[in-house]
Structures are given as C-alpha cells and as structure tokens.
Design a protein around this motif. Sequence first.
Motif, PDB file in Angstrom:
ATOM      1  N   VAL A   1       0.977  -1.297   0.020  1.00 21.18           N
ATOM      2  CA  VAL A   1      -0.025   0.033  -0.001  1.00 21.18           C
ATOM      3  C   VAL A   1       0.859   1.167  -0.006  1.00 21.18           C
ATOM      4  CG1 VAL A   1      -1.665   1.278   1.378  1.00 21.18           C
ATOM      5  CG2 VAL A   1      -1.686  -1.202   1.217  1.00 21.18           C
ATOM      6  N   VAL A   2       0.693   2.086  -1.005  1.00 25.49           N
ATOM      7  CA  VAL A   2       1.469   3.324  -1.250  1.00 25.49           C
ATOM      8  C   VAL A   2       0.551   4.618  -1.059  1.00 25.49           C
ATOM      9  CG1 VAL A   2       3.229   4.422  -2.703  1.00 25.49           C
ATOM     10  CG2 VAL A   2       3.220   1.910  -2.362  1.00 25.49           C
ATOM     11  N   LEU A   3       1.162   5.515  -0.396  1.00 26.89           N
ATOM     12  CA  LEU A   3       0.749   6.997  -0.394  1.00 26.89           C
ATOM     13  C   LEU A   3       1.651   7.789  -1.451  1.00 26.89           C
ATOM     14  CD1 LEU A   3      -1.480   9.123   0.396  1.00 26.89           C
ATOM     15  CD2 LEU A   3      -0.233   9.466   2.366  1.00 26.89           C
ATOM     16  N   LYS A   4       1.058   8.732  -2.032  1.00 24.45           N
ATOM     17  CA  LYS A   4       1.748   9.581  -3.044  1.00 24.45           C
ATOM     18  C   LYS A   4       1.623  10.908  -3.203  1.00 24.45           C
ATOM     19  CE  LYS A   4       3.853   9.269  -7.808  1.00 24.45           C
ATOM     20  NZ  LYS A   4       3.952   8.238  -8.821  1.00 24.45           N
ATOM     21  N   ARG A   5       2.721  11.831  -3.207  1.00 24.09           N
ATOM     22  CA  ARG A   5       2.463  13.355  -3.342  1.00 24.09           C
ATOM     23  C   ARG A   5       3.258  13.630  -4.201  1.00 24.09           C
ATOM     24  NH1 ARG A   5       1.587  18.147  -3.716  1.00 24.09           N
ATOM     25  NH2 ARG A   5       1.493  19.506  -1.988  1.00 24.09           N
ATOM     26  N   ARG A   6       2.494  14.552  -5.121  1.00 20.17           N
ATOM     27  CA  ARG A   6       3.361  15.191  -6.375  1.00 20.17           C
ATOM     28  C   ARG A   6       3.458  16.722  -6.171  1.00 20.17           C
ATOM     29  NH1 ARG A   6       0.665  18.151 -10.579  1.00 20.17           N
ATOM     30  NH2 ARG A   6       1.935  18.099 -12.510  1.00 20.17           N
ATOM     31  N   PHE A   7       4.895  17.118  -6.459  1.00 17.69           N
ATOM     32  CA  PHE A   7       5.134  18.393  -6.372  1.00 17.69           C
ATOM     33  C   PHE A   7       5.477  19.017  -7.527  1.00 17.69           C
ATOM     34  CE2 PHE A   7       6.023  15.946  -2.560  1.00 17.69           C
ATOM     35  CZ  PHE A   7       5.666  16.943  -1.445  1.00 17.69           C
ATOM     36  N   ALA A   8       4.621  19.836  -8.207  1.00 15.12           N
ATOM     37  CA  ALA A   8       4.724  20.277  -9.759  1.00 15.12           C
ATOM     38  C   ALA A   8       5.892  21.437  -9.924  1.00 15.12           C
ATOM     39  CB  ALA A   8       3.686  20.662 -10.137  1.00 15.12           C
ATOM     40  N   ILE A   9       6.735  21.237 -10.601  1.00 11.27           N
ATOM     41  CA  ILE A   9       7.724  22.294 -10.624  1.00 11.27           C
ATOM     42  C   ILE A   9       7.493  23.267 -11.822  1.00 11.27           C
ATOM     43  CG2 ILE A   9      10.379  22.709 -11.431  1.00 11.27           C
ATOM     44  CD1 ILE A   9      10.953  20.064 -10.380  1.00 11.27           C
ATOM     45  N   ASP A  10       7.140  22.679 -12.913  1.00 10.99           N
ATOM     46  CA  ASP A  10       6.708  23.400 -14.243  1.00 10.99           C
ATOM     47  C   ASP A  10       5.759  22.601 -15.059  1.00 10.99           C
ATOM     48  OD1 ASP A  10       8.570  22.207 -15.661  1.00 10.99           O
ATOM     49  OD2 ASP A  10       9.910  23.775 -15.333  1.00 10.99           O
ATOM     50  N   ASP A  11       5.417  22.969 -16.102  1.00  6.95           N
ATOM     51  CA  ASP A  11       4.786  22.230 -17.104  1.00  6.95           C
ATOM     52  C   ASP A  11       5.244  20.861 -17.535  1.00  6.95           C
ATOM     53  OD1 ASP A  11       2.642  23.968 -17.040  1.00  6.95           O
ATOM     54  OD2 ASP A  11       2.885  24.778 -18.903  1.00  6.95           O
ATOM     55  N   ASP A  12       6.654  21.061 -17.223  1.00  7.64           N
ATOM     56  CA  ASP A  12       7.362  19.900 -18.017  1.00  7.64           C
ATOM     57  C   ASP A  12       8.099  19.045 -16.868  1.00  7.64           C
ATOM     58  OD1 ASP A  12       6.865  20.335 -20.831  1.00  7.64           O
ATOM     59  OD2 ASP A  12       8.254  22.152 -20.444  1.00  7.64           O
ATOM     60  N   SER A  13       8.001  19.229 -15.606  1.00  9.10           N
ATOM     61  CA  SER A  13       8.707  18.654 -14.683  1.00  9.10           C
ATOM     62  C   SER A  13       8.173  18.632 -13.339  1.00  9.10           C
ATOM     63  CB  SER A  13      10.159  18.933 -14.845  1.00  9.10           C
ATOM     64  OG  SER A  13      10.275  20.388 -14.168  1.00  9.10           O
ATOM     65  N   ALA A  14       8.306  17.416 -12.707  1.00 11.31           N
ATOM     66  CA  ALA A  14       7.830  17.461 -11.181  1.00 11.31           C
ATOM     67  C   ALA A  14       8.648  16.446 -10.119  1.00 11.31           C
ATOM     68  CB  ALA A  14       6.390  16.894 -11.218  1.00 11.31           C
ATOM     69  N   PHE A  15       8.527  16.913  -8.950  1.00 13.88           N
ATOM     70  CA  PHE A  15       9.049  15.858  -7.956  1.00 13.88           C
ATOM     71  C   PHE A  15       7.916  15.094  -7.388  1.00 13.88           C
ATOM     72  CE2 PHE A  15      12.238  19.329  -7.769  1.00 13.88           C
ATOM     73  CZ  PHE A  15      13.538  18.345  -7.832  1.00 13.88           C
ATOM     74  N   GLY A  16       8.223  13.951  -7.069  1.00 13.92           N
ATOM     75  CA  GLY A  16       7.343  12.979  -6.197  1.00 13.92           C
ATOM     76  C   GLY A  16       7.837  12.588  -5.117  1.00 13.92           C
ATOM     77  N   LEU A  17       6.827  12.233  -4.191  1.00 16.95           N
ATOM     78  CA  LEU A  17       7.152  11.299  -2.822  1.00 16.95           C
ATOM     79  C   LEU A  17       6.204  10.302  -2.176  1.00 16.95           C
ATOM     80  CD1 LEU A  17       9.477  11.619  -0.402  1.00 16.95           C
ATOM     81  CD2 LEU A  17       7.902  12.981   0.778  1.00 16.95           C
ATOM     82  N   GLU A  18       6.945   9.042  -2.323  1.00 19.66           N
ATOM     83  CA  GLU A  18       5.850   7.947  -1.828  1.00 19.66           C
ATOM     84  C   GLU A  18       6.459   7.455  -0.580  1.00 19.66           C
ATOM     85  OE1 GLU A  18       4.855   6.283  -6.340  1.00 19.66           O
ATOM     86  OE2 GLU A  18       6.293   5.125  -5.330  1.00 19.66           O
TER      87      GLU A  18
END
Length: 272
Positions: A121-138
């Motif tokens: 079971v995984v909880l995920k959070r996305r952090f947008a940088i711009d339209d072409d890139s992003a960070f994520g944390l699971e």
Amino acid sequence: MHHRNRASGRAPLRNFSRCAAVALAVAALRPAQAAADDEGPAATPYRPSVSTPAALSAPGWLEIEAGLLHDHESAVARRDSAPLTFKLAFTPDWGVRLGLDGWAHRHDEAESESGVGDTSVVLKRRFAIDDDSAFGLETGVTMPTARHGLASGSGKADWSVTAIHSADFGAWHSDLNLAATRLGAPETETSRSQLLWAGALSRSLGAGWSVVAELSGTHRGGVDDTRQLLVAASYSVSRRFVADAGAARSLRDGAPVWSAFTGFTWLAAHLF
C-alpha cells in the motif's frame, strides 16, 4: 562462465510467448471501444519499469495495471506471477495505490509452490515544478501476505520512502527514483536498510508506440549489490488502455538472471 542447455534456454522464451499472447488477446478486445475511450483523461502507466513517474493517474478514476511476469531466477529456479495494481488519485497531487501478485508460482529442483504474493500500500504526493517536470514522494508498506517461498518482501512488514523526479523534453521522458526501505526481518548478519535506485528514459515513436530503457539496482549491507537493465515497448490502443511487453537482465558476474513480462494499464472507471 555458466552454460545452460538448449531446453532450459528456451523456457523463458516459451513463457514470454504465452504472456505476449494473453496481452495481445486482451488488447484485441479494446478497439471497438477506442473511439469512446479517446475522449476524456488518459491512462498513466507506471509499469513496466522499476521506477515510477511523479505523475498520478486521473483524479477520481480507478486505474488498473495487470500483467504476467516470468523470472528466470537461477539455473534451476523459476517464478511466474500475475502482478496487479489498483491506483486512485484524489487530486492531481495526492493518490494511493494497492499492489500485489494476484497469483504466483515458483519451482526449483526441490519444491514447487503456488499462491498469492505480498501486498503493498503506497501513499503518493506530487510537487509540480513547471509544465514539463515534477518531484514526487511516496511512502508505503509491503505486508507479508505470501507464503515464504513466494514472498517478495522480508517476511514481516517492510516500510519504504521513495523520492522521484520526472521530466519531459520533446519526445523524451525521464524518471529518476531513489528509495530507502526498512526491512522487517532481514537475514542474519545483514542490514535492515536497503537502497534502490532506478533511472528510466523513454521516447514516443508516434502512432501510439513508445519505448523505454532503464538501469536500476539495490544496495544493502551483508548482501551483494544488484544491477539490472530493462527494455520495453508500449502501445496505446486508446487513451485509456496501454499494452506493454519487454525483458530485463541482471548485470552481474555469474549466471544471468532474466525476466520477461507483458501487461496493460487501463483507466477503468470514473468513481467521483
């Protein structure tokens, strides 16, 4: 150098052919719905690579990933499984997923065993940088729901945290993952902590096709490091249904470890 006889060498190919036939049969059922599927949100495949993207699936939609996997673990050991994942995003930045081997079978010279695999079971959070890139944390946990011989985890709850960076540049896409896992029941005289790294580079070829190549590996005190090369191709039958197939090989001394796989990602149902 280790050598295998011709019969054992053909076994992974036979299993992969069966996997590919199933995926093609499923894909053949989809074109009649393709016109309807090409309206609205698109599927967001995480499979077949080890790494996952920062992006989540379409909010409010249940997305299903399923497939068949054949692992040639050693000269005498084989493992076949049917991995299954359910993904649900609540917003573009928050989501969860549930994954397991719906069926697994492992056999070697000594024994043969079948059943369900471990459950994660995984909880995920996305952090947008711009339209072409992003960070994520699971952050997630793998629970020991499999029999000992079929387990993918340590045998007790394994907790993990994964950092992700994803980027688009033209027809190319990259995913970089770094994961730290705390094993619940490591082997004697080995570390509880394991690091996994993975870097995937994919490219759209047009007409619904894309290809991906990935390097990945693990490090844990007391056991040998692992490294793997994976290559795969995907085909978008429609916006909501993507089929894939590929293979992976270990990059280490000694007898090679091979795997072959096929499956699909399906944006199945709008829940809310």
